[in-house]
Design a protein around this motif. Structure first.
Motif, PDB file in Angstrom:
ATOM      1  N   THR A  31      50.307  68.284 -46.656  1.00 43.12           N
ATOM      2  CA  THR A  31      49.455  69.445 -46.401  1.00 43.12           C
ATOM      3  C   THR A  31      50.026  70.696 -47.061  1.00 43.12           C
ATOM      4  O   THR A  31      49.301  71.458 -47.703  1.00 43.12           O
ATOM      5  CB  THR A  31      49.305  69.668 -44.888  1.00 43.12           C
ATOM      6  N   THR A  35      48.353  72.673 -50.163  1.00 41.02           N
ATOM      7  CA  THR A  35      48.014  74.081 -49.961  1.00 41.02           C
ATOM      8  C   THR A  35      48.548  74.949 -51.087  1.00 41.02           C
ATOM      9  O   THR A  35      47.869  75.852 -51.572  1.00 41.02           O
ATOM     10  CB  THR A  35      48.581  74.573 -48.615  1.00 41.02           C
ATOM     11  N   ASN A  80      42.715  82.445 -47.628  1.00 41.66           N
ATOM     12  CA  ASN A  80      42.438  81.216 -48.370  1.00 41.66           C
ATOM     13  C   ASN A  80      43.534  80.178 -48.141  1.00 41.66           C
ATOM     14  O   ASN A  80      43.254  78.990 -47.947  1.00 41.66           O
ATOM     15  CB  ASN A  80      42.295  81.537 -49.854  1.00 41.66           C
ATOM     16  N   VAL A  81      44.796  80.599 -48.141  1.00 40.06           N
ATOM     17  CA  VAL A  81      45.914  79.680 -47.919  1.00 40.06           C
ATOM     18  C   VAL A  81      45.870  79.113 -46.502  1.00 40.06           C
ATOM     19  O   VAL A  81      46.045  77.907 -46.293  1.00 40.06           O
ATOM     20  CB  VAL A  81      47.256  80.387 -48.195  1.00 40.06           C
ATOM     21  N   ARG A  84      42.934  76.634 -46.278  1.00 42.86           N
ATOM     22  CA  ARG A  84      43.242  75.392 -46.982  1.00 42.86           C
ATOM     23  C   ARG A  84      44.252  74.550 -46.193  1.00 42.86           C
ATOM     24  O   ARG A  84      44.110  73.338 -46.082  1.00 42.86           O
ATOM     25  CB  ARG A  84      43.771  75.694 -48.383  1.00 42.86           C
ATOM     26  N   PHE A  85      45.259  75.211 -45.606  1.00 44.58           N
ATOM     27  CA  PHE A  85      46.250  74.498 -44.800  1.00 44.58           C
ATOM     28  C   PHE A  85      45.595  73.851 -43.584  1.00 44.58           C
ATOM     29  O   PHE A  85      45.834  72.681 -43.284  1.00 44.58           O
ATOM     30  CB  PHE A  85      47.366  75.452 -44.360  1.00 44.58           C
ATOM     31  N   CYS A  86      44.769  74.609 -42.872  1.00 45.64           N
ATOM     32  CA  CYS A  86      44.133  74.088 -41.659  1.00 45.64           C
ATOM     33  C   CYS A  86      43.193  72.923 -41.962  1.00 45.64           C
ATOM     34  O   CYS A  86      43.202  71.911 -41.255  1.00 45.64           O
ATOM     35  CB  CYS A  86      43.373  75.196 -40.935  1.00 45.64           C
ATOM     36  N   THR A  88      43.219  70.867 -44.568  1.00 44.56           N
ATOM     37  CA  THR A  88      43.973  69.689 -45.008  1.00 44.56           C
ATOM     38  C   THR A  88      44.713  69.065 -43.843  1.00 44.56           C
ATOM     39  O   THR A  88      44.766  67.842 -43.711  1.00 44.56           O
ATOM     40  CB  THR A  88      44.965  70.080 -46.117  1.00 44.56           C
ATOM     41  N   TRP A  89      45.260  69.891 -42.951  1.00 45.93           N
ATOM     42  CA  TRP A  89      45.960  69.356 -41.786  1.00 45.93           C
ATOM     43  C   TRP A  89      44.998  68.600 -40.875  1.00 45.93           C
ATOM     44  O   TRP A  89      45.356  67.578 -40.296  1.00 45.93           O
ATOM     45  CB  TRP A  89      46.634  70.485 -41.020  1.00 45.93           C
TER      46      TRP A  89
END
Length: 104
Positions: A31, A35, A80-81, A84-86, A88-89
């Motif tokens: 993840t 990210t 945005n970061v 994207r992290f949330c 993908t996680w």
């Protein structure tokens, strides 16, 4: 056997099932890599490794964000970061839940 007895047997087996942390750690690692991958791609597309080592933080932010690092742009990139992290996680979390359900 009744349905309640079958479900009770399944719940006993599921409660004795040991948790493994390998998939969680792998999920967090992938993840974080996914990210930060777009920013790393922009950095390596714009500069070589030798140039990256000698660049300042403001230059790296300007290349990673695509423009000069002002407050509004940095907040947009940060949102945005985090998004994207949330997202993908969540995919890896759903995969871990599906794998645990399958093993039970």
């Amino acid at each position: 056997m009744s349905v309640l007895e079958i479900s009770e047997m399944i719940m006993k087996k599921a409660s004795t099932f040991e948790q493994e942390n390998g998939y969680h750690i792998l999920g967090y690692f992938v993840t974080i890599v996914l990210t930060l991958l777009p920013f790393a791609f922009r950095l390596f597309q714009h500069k070589d490794i030798e140039q990256l080592a000698s660049s300042s933080i403001s230059e790296l932010l300007a290349v990673a964000c695509g423009a000069g690092p002002d407050g509004l742009l940095l907040s947009l990139v940060l949102i945005n970061v985090i998004e994207r992290f949330c997202l993908t996680w969540m995919v890896f979390f759903i995969l871990c839940v599906a794998e645990k359900t399958y093993k039970q």
